[in-house]
Design a protein around this motif. Structure first.
Motif, PDB file in Angstrom:
ATOM      1  N   GLY A  76      57.779 -26.026  22.612  1.00 35.32           N
ATOM      2  CA  GLY A  76      57.613 -25.913  24.049  1.00 35.32           C
ATOM      3  C   GLY A  76      56.198 -25.724  24.534  1.00 35.32           C
ATOM      4  O   GLY A  76      55.978 -25.092  25.579  1.00 35.32           O
ATOM      5  N   ASN A  77      55.219 -26.265  23.814  1.00 35.44           N
ATOM      6  CA  ASN A  77      53.827 -26.175  24.240  1.00 35.44           C
ATOM      7  C   ASN A  77      53.400 -27.462  24.936  1.00 35.44           C
ATOM      8  O   ASN A  77      53.993 -28.516  24.742  1.00 35.44           O
ATOM      9  CB  ASN A  77      52.920 -25.932  23.028  1.00 35.44           C
ATOM     10  N   VAL A  78      52.329 -27.365  25.718  1.00 36.09           N
ATOM     11  CA  VAL A  78      51.702 -28.533  26.305  1.00 36.09           C
ATOM     12  C   VAL A  78      50.251 -28.576  25.831  1.00 36.09           C
ATOM     13  O   VAL A  78      49.498 -27.613  26.027  1.00 36.09           O
ATOM     14  CB  VAL A  78      51.750 -28.507  27.847  1.00 36.09           C
ATOM     15  N   VAL A  79      49.876 -29.669  25.172  1.00 35.29           N
ATOM     16  CA  VAL A  79      48.503 -29.865  24.703  1.00 35.29           C
ATOM     17  C   VAL A  79      47.964 -31.106  25.398  1.00 35.29           C
ATOM     18  O   VAL A  79      48.587 -32.174  25.326  1.00 35.29           O
ATOM     19  CB  VAL A  79      48.439 -30.024  23.174  1.00 35.29           C
ATOM     20  N   HIS A  80      46.812 -30.977  26.040  1.00 36.21           N
ATOM     21  CA  HIS A  80      46.357 -32.096  26.867  1.00 36.21           C
ATOM     22  C   HIS A  80      44.839 -32.082  27.039  1.00 36.21           C
ATOM     23  O   HIS A  80      44.170 -31.057  26.842  1.00 36.21           O
ATOM     24  CB  HIS A  80      47.027 -32.033  28.246  1.00 36.21           C
ATOM     25  N   ASP A  81      44.320 -33.245  27.384  1.00 36.52           N
ATOM     26  CA  ASP A  81      42.912 -33.391  27.747  1.00 36.52           C
ATOM     27  C   ASP A  81      41.981 -32.781  26.702  1.00 36.52           C
ATOM     28  O   ASP A  81      41.048 -32.040  27.029  1.00 36.52           O
ATOM     29  CB  ASP A  81      42.652 -32.766  29.127  1.00 36.52           C
ATOM     30  N   THR A  82      42.245 -33.085  25.432  1.00 34.41           N
ATOM     31  CA  THR A  82      41.355 -32.585  24.382  1.00 34.41           C
ATOM     32  C   THR A  82      39.961 -33.172  24.560  1.00 34.41           C
ATOM     33  O   THR A  82      39.796 -34.316  24.997  1.00 34.41           O
ATOM     34  CB  THR A  82      41.891 -32.955  22.994  1.00 34.41           C
ATOM     35  N   ALA A  83      38.960 -32.394  24.208  1.00 32.52           N
ATOM     36  CA  ALA A  83      37.587 -32.888  24.299  1.00 32.52           C
ATOM     37  C   ALA A  83      37.301 -33.906  23.209  1.00 32.52           C
ATOM     38  O   ALA A  83      36.545 -34.870  23.430  1.00 32.52           O
ATOM     39  CB  ALA A  83      36.609 -31.716  24.210  1.00 32.52           C
ATOM     40  N   CYS A  84      37.891 -33.693  22.035  1.00 31.56           N
ATOM     41  CA  CYS A  84      37.584 -34.550  20.886  1.00 31.56           C
ATOM     42  C   CYS A  84      38.622 -34.285  19.808  1.00 31.56           C
ATOM     43  O   CYS A  84      38.377 -33.497  18.909  1.00 31.56           O
ATOM     44  CB  CYS A  84      36.170 -34.233  20.371  1.00 31.56           C
ATOM     45  N   GLY A  85      39.796 -34.901  19.924  1.00 30.69           N
ATOM     46  CA  GLY A  85      40.705 -34.693  18.818  1.00 30.69           C
ATOM     47  C   GLY A  85      42.172 -34.695  19.149  1.00 30.69           C
ATOM     48  O   GLY A  85      42.603 -34.985  20.266  1.00 30.69           O
ATOM     49  N   ASP A  86      42.953 -34.323  18.143  1.00 31.69           N
ATOM     50  CA  ASP A  86      44.394 -34.459  18.130  1.00 31.69           C
ATOM     51  C   ASP A  86      45.077 -33.418  19.011  1.00 31.69           C
ATOM     52  O   ASP A  86      44.466 -32.438  19.456  1.00 31.69           O
ATOM     53  CB  ASP A  86      44.912 -34.327  16.698  1.00 31.69           C
ATOM     54  N   GLY A  87      46.388 -33.629  19.190  1.00 25.10           N
ATOM     55  CA  GLY A  87      47.191 -32.682  19.938  1.00 25.10           C
ATOM     56  C   GLY A  87      47.730 -31.581  19.053  1.00 25.10           C
ATOM     57  O   GLY A  87      47.256 -30.453  19.080  1.00 25.10           O
ATOM     58  N   ILE A  88      48.746 -31.905  18.222  1.00 19.33           N
ATOM     59  CA  ILE A  88      49.378 -30.932  17.323  1.00 19.33           C
ATOM     60  C   ILE A  88      49.404 -31.527  15.923  1.00 19.33           C
ATOM     61  O   ILE A  88      49.907 -32.632  15.723  1.00 19.33           O
ATOM     62  CB  ILE A  88      50.813 -30.614  17.780  1.00 19.33           C
ATOM     63  N   ASP A  89      48.866 -30.806  14.955  1.00 21.50           N
ATOM     64  CA  ASP A  89      48.848 -31.259  13.559  1.00 21.50           C
ATOM     65  C   ASP A  89      49.414 -30.189  12.646  1.00 21.50           C
ATOM     66  O   ASP A  89      49.154 -28.989  12.833  1.00 21.50           O
ATOM     67  CB  ASP A  89      47.419 -31.583  13.091  1.00 21.50           C
ATOM     68  N   LEU A  90      50.146 -30.636  11.620  1.00 25.02           N
ATOM     69  CA  LEU A  90      50.665 -29.752  10.580  1.00 25.02           C
ATOM     70  C   LEU A  90      50.405 -30.399   9.235  1.00 25.02           C
ATOM     71  O   LEU A  90      50.739 -31.568   9.026  1.00 25.02           O
ATOM     72  CB  LEU A  90      52.162 -29.522  10.779  1.00 25.02           C
ATOM     73  N   ARG A  91      49.785 -29.633   8.316  1.00 29.45           N
ATOM     74  CA  ARG A  91      49.490 -30.153   6.976  1.00 29.45           C
ATOM     75  C   ARG A  91      50.004 -29.191   5.913  1.00 29.45           C
ATOM     76  O   ARG A  91      49.685 -27.995   5.937  1.00 29.45           O
ATOM     77  CB  ARG A  91      47.974 -30.347   6.801  1.00 29.45           C
ATOM     78  N   LEU A 120      45.555 -38.592  16.841  1.00 30.26           N
ATOM     79  CA  LEU A 120      46.979 -38.345  16.696  1.00 30.26           C
ATOM     80  C   LEU A 120      47.469 -37.419  17.802  1.00 30.26           C
ATOM     81  O   LEU A 120      46.902 -36.336  18.001  1.00 30.26           O
ATOM     82  CB  LEU A 120      47.290 -37.699  15.343  1.00 30.26           C
ATOM     83  N   ALA A 121      48.522 -37.817  18.487  1.00 27.63           N
ATOM     84  CA  ALA A 121      49.159 -36.875  19.402  1.00 27.63           C
ATOM     85  C   ALA A 121      49.905 -35.812  18.602  1.00 27.63           C
ATOM     86  O   ALA A 121      49.810 -34.615  18.878  1.00 27.63           O
ATOM     87  CB  ALA A 121      50.096 -37.604  20.350  1.00 27.63           C
ATOM     88  N   LEU A 122      50.641 -36.243  17.574  1.00 30.75           N
ATOM     89  CA  LEU A 122      51.405 -35.337  16.723  1.00 30.75           C
ATOM     90  C   LEU A 122      51.307 -35.835  15.291  1.00 30.75           C
ATOM     91  O   LEU A 122      51.776 -36.939  14.985  1.00 30.75           O
ATOM     92  CB  LEU A 122      52.861 -35.283  17.185  1.00 30.75           C
ATOM     93  N   GLY A 123      50.678 -35.058  14.416  1.00 28.11           N
ATOM     94  CA  GLY A 123      50.454 -35.471  13.040  1.00 28.11           C
ATOM     95  C   GLY A 123      51.096 -34.532  12.040  1.00 28.11           C
ATOM     96  O   GLY A 123      51.002 -33.306  12.182  1.00 28.11           O
ATOM     97  N   VAL A 124      51.748 -35.098  11.011  1.00 29.85           N
ATOM     98  CA  VAL A 124      52.378 -34.323   9.936  1.00 29.85           C
ATOM     99  C   VAL A 124      51.958 -34.947   8.607  1.00 29.85           C
ATOM    100  O   VAL A 124      52.088 -36.156   8.415  1.00 29.85           O
ATOM    101  CB  VAL A 124      53.910 -34.329  10.069  1.00 29.85           C
ATOM    102  N   GLN A 125      51.471 -34.110   7.691  1.00 29.65           N
ATOM    103  CA  GLN A 125      50.977 -34.610   6.406  1.00 29.65           C
ATOM    104  C   GLN A 125      51.453 -33.712   5.277  1.00 29.65           C
ATOM    105  O   GLN A 125      51.438 -32.475   5.397  1.00 29.65           O
ATOM    106  CB  GLN A 125      49.455 -34.642   6.422  1.00 29.65           C
ATOM    107  N   ALA A 126      51.886 -34.333   4.171  1.00 27.54           N
ATOM    108  CA  ALA A 126      52.260 -33.598   2.965  1.00 27.54           C
ATOM    109  C   ALA A 126      51.469 -34.162   1.798  1.00 27.54           C
ATOM    110  O   ALA A 126      51.520 -35.368   1.538  1.00 27.54           O
ATOM    111  CB  ALA A 126      53.752 -33.705   2.699  1.00 27.54           C
ATOM    112  N   ASP A 127      50.742 -33.304   1.073  1.00 21.98           N
ATOM    113  CA  ASP A 127      49.829 -33.725   0.016  1.00 21.98           C
ATOM    114  C   ASP A 127      50.026 -32.826  -1.196  1.00 21.98           C
ATOM    115  O   ASP A 127      50.708 -31.804  -1.148  1.00 21.98           O
ATOM    116  CB  ASP A 127      48.387 -33.647   0.543  1.00 21.98           C
ATOM    117  N   GLY A 128      49.379 -33.198  -2.295  1.00 23.32           N
ATOM    118  CA  GLY A 128      49.462 -32.402  -3.519  1.00 23.32           C
ATOM    119  C   GLY A 128      50.878 -32.361  -4.036  1.00 23.32           C
ATOM    120  O   GLY A 128      51.564 -33.386  -4.129  1.00 23.32           O
ATOM    121  N   ASN A 129      51.346 -31.164  -4.371  1.00 22.58           N
ATOM    122  CA  ASN A 129      52.721 -30.967  -4.822  1.00 22.58           C
ATOM    123  C   ASN A 129      53.558 -30.248  -3.766  1.00 22.58           C
ATOM    124  O   ASN A 129      54.570 -29.620  -4.085  1.00 22.58           O
ATOM    125  CB  ASN A 129      52.734 -30.163  -6.124  1.00 22.58           C
TER     126      ASN A 129
END
Length: 553
Positions: A232-247, A276-285
């Motif tokens: 339920g968050n609002v992320v907007h008008d970023t100066a330089c970059g993504d909205g919501i990221d999870l790694r 990315l507006a919404l980014g999800v990444q899984a790396d390693g193990n």
């Protein structure tokens, strides 16, 4: 403040029983025959208040709040609540950032900040300093951040590393990453250089990397296990970059819920390639299970905001397994509108960039509308043994704008298809299912499927499978469904059933195979129509070319 007692037993000598009864922060000592028990009185969680413009020297109460985030951070202990009191919009935001302790709650006082009137007093914080690397809020395990306005942070609005159990909800985050630092990284990866000429060649080293600006809300996990909720968050008008990221990286084990968030008008920034507006990444193990429900992405990389956005490889939702990770994503009730940038911009991109991860993505009841490049991408780019599966169920994908049809014979992907799937590894497996979906008005293929198997000494086990049923595809500037094989793919199996194909400029259904032999090829067509005509075997329709793969009806 109230107190609660905890008792710790220690080995000790026999002694007389002694009892000392005290209150507050004192102790009670009891000696028994073989143990010494020490009882510590501990404070219950406290609530502290902080307010912009408060007089110096406040006690942290509601009537005498702290005047700075630094004082609140120092006073508050694990599990405490910190309330940011609302102030007039003309008052400065609390600056300098705050690092939470485990279990703490950082809450904006007053009514909900989302949807507040233009003249409402709001709980506002920022970080224009180098403290905490410029993050306005640094998470801790079990921490909650709720109902805050966070604007103009030097780096992130909210960031956490291994903050399992964190909850981020109901915040308004904007104008983040003023310093334009790198955040989410994509790659390295490679693309087959000989695909354009229909020839198979040895795989090339991974050499392409795309950098993104730091996200407004970002959570990283290296070794933690647990949950994270971003709701339920609002992320907007970023100066330089993504909205919501999870790694999730390393050995982390994470269950994530990202729901009801809105991301709009995020911007590329100088010397960045991807957004990315919404980014999800899984790396390693890592093992990451993510439930993405009811999120919205609109006006991504709008050129009306910044001319740099014309260069953006922008994505509404970006899902990226790599390494040896396991990724399982449920994406439901998602709305994407208006993604700008270069030819590689997408509404949804699900891409394995390298390694041999195992991943599965299921998209249901979602709509992706208007983007420059492919609307939905299902890319298995890894030249290793990655396994990837995408299901689209009750999904809409419409209106791509890059004029890619003229280049489609040379570059049959990444240029404006409604849906495109690739399998690029000699031992990779990729699967696509499209059910009860509506696609159309795309500037390249309606659905593109590309099996490219590089040459190599070991036997090929490359596999591309697909099942398209109960789906409508109306309008493609190139082909309706375009199935391409290059190299000695082991298995290429597909089914098209109860599907309607109309209004493609080229063939409505086409197959092609070159520079190799498919070990097992099969295409089954059942109750499918092209421009209103049923397809019956033997197929002789002028809008169908099945020379590349044998078909049955």
């Amino acid at each position: 403040m109230n107190t609660r007692n905890t008792v710790r037993a220690l080995p000790g000598r026999a002694c007389a029983v002694v009892a000392l009864l005290v209150g507050g922060a004192h102790t009670v000592a009891i000696c028994g025959a073989h143990t010494v028990a020490i009882a510590h009185a501990q404070s219950d969680p406290a609530t502290w208040y902080v307010s912009s413009g408060a007089p110096a020297g406040g006690t942290g109460s509601a009537d005498s709040p702290f005047e700075s985030l630094a004082r609140a951070e120092t006073a508050a202990q694990d599990g405490d609540t910190i309330v940011v009191q609302p102030v007039a919009r003309t008052a400065p935001a609390l600056d300098g950032g705050i690092a939470l302790k485990p279990g703490q709650h950082l809450i904006g006082g007053g009514p909900a900040v989302l949807g507040a009137s233009a003249d409402a007093a709001l709980p506002r914080i920022t970080n224009t300093t180098g403290n905490l690397d410029g993050d306005a809020v640094r998470l801790a395990p079990g921490a909650e951040v709720r109902n805050l306005v966070i604007a103009g942070a030097r780096r992130g609005g909210i960031y956490g590393l291994d903050a399992a159990g964190a909850v981020i909800t109901g915040n308004d985050v904007s104008a983040t990453n003023q310093e334009c630092g790198d955040g989410f990284m994509i790659g390295p990866f490679s693309l087959p250089p000989t695909l354009a000429v229909g020839a198979s060649a040895p795989p090339v080293p991974d050499f392409l990397t795309l950098n993104n600006g730091w996200a407004g809300i970002m959570t990283d996990f290296d070794s933690a296990a647990g949950e994270v909720h971003i709701d339920g968050n609002v992320v907007h008008d970023t100066a330089c970059g993504d909205g919501i990221d999870l790694r999730a990286r390393g050995t982390s084990r994470i269950d994530a819920r990202i729901s009801g968030n809105t991301v709009h008008h995020v911007n590329l920034g100088l010397a960045k390639l991807s957004l990315l507006a919404l980014g999800v990444q899984a790396d390693g193990n890592a093992r990451l299970t993510a439930e993405l429900d009811g999120n919205t992405q609109t006006e991504i990389a709008s050129p009306a905001t910044s001319l740099l956005n014309n260069l953006a490889d922008s994505e509404g939702v970006f899902l990226n397994p790599l390494g040896q990770a396991h990724l399982d994503v449920s994406l439901s009730h998602n709305t994407f509108r208006n993604g700008y940038g270069n030819f590689s911009a997408n509404g949804l991109e699900y891409v394995t960039t390298s390694g041999a991860p195992e991943s599965r993505v299921r998209v249901t009841d979602s709509d992706f509308d208007t983007v420059a490049g492919d609307i939905i991408e299902n890319y298995n780019l890894s030249t290793d043994g990655a396994r990837q599966s995408l299901t689209l169920d009750r999904v809409g994908a419409h209106h791509s704008t890059f004029p890619g049809a003229a280049l489609n014979p040379v570059v049959p992907a990444n240029l404006g298809s409604c849906v495109v799937t690739t399998n690029f590894g000699r031992t990779a497996h990729t699967d696509l299912t499209i059910a009860d979906s509506d696609l159309g008005d795309c500037s390249a293929d309606g659905i593109g499927l590309v099996a490219y198997t590089p040459t190599g000494p070991e036997p090929s086990t490359a596999e591309l499978t697909f099942d398209i049923h109960d789906t409508t595809l109306n309008g493609a500037a190139a082909h309706g469904i375009n199935i391409i094989n290059v190299g000695d793919t082991a298995i290429l199996h597909g089914a098209i059933a109860r599907t309607t194909l109309t209004a493609a400029q080229e063939e409505l259904l086409r197959t092609n195979s070159s520079d190799g032999r498919i070990g097992s090829a099969a295409l089954n067509i059942d109750h499918t129509t092209v421009d209103g005509r049923p397809l019956n075997c033997p197929i002789t329709d002028p809008k169908v070319d099945l020379t590349g793969i044998p078909a049955t009806c």
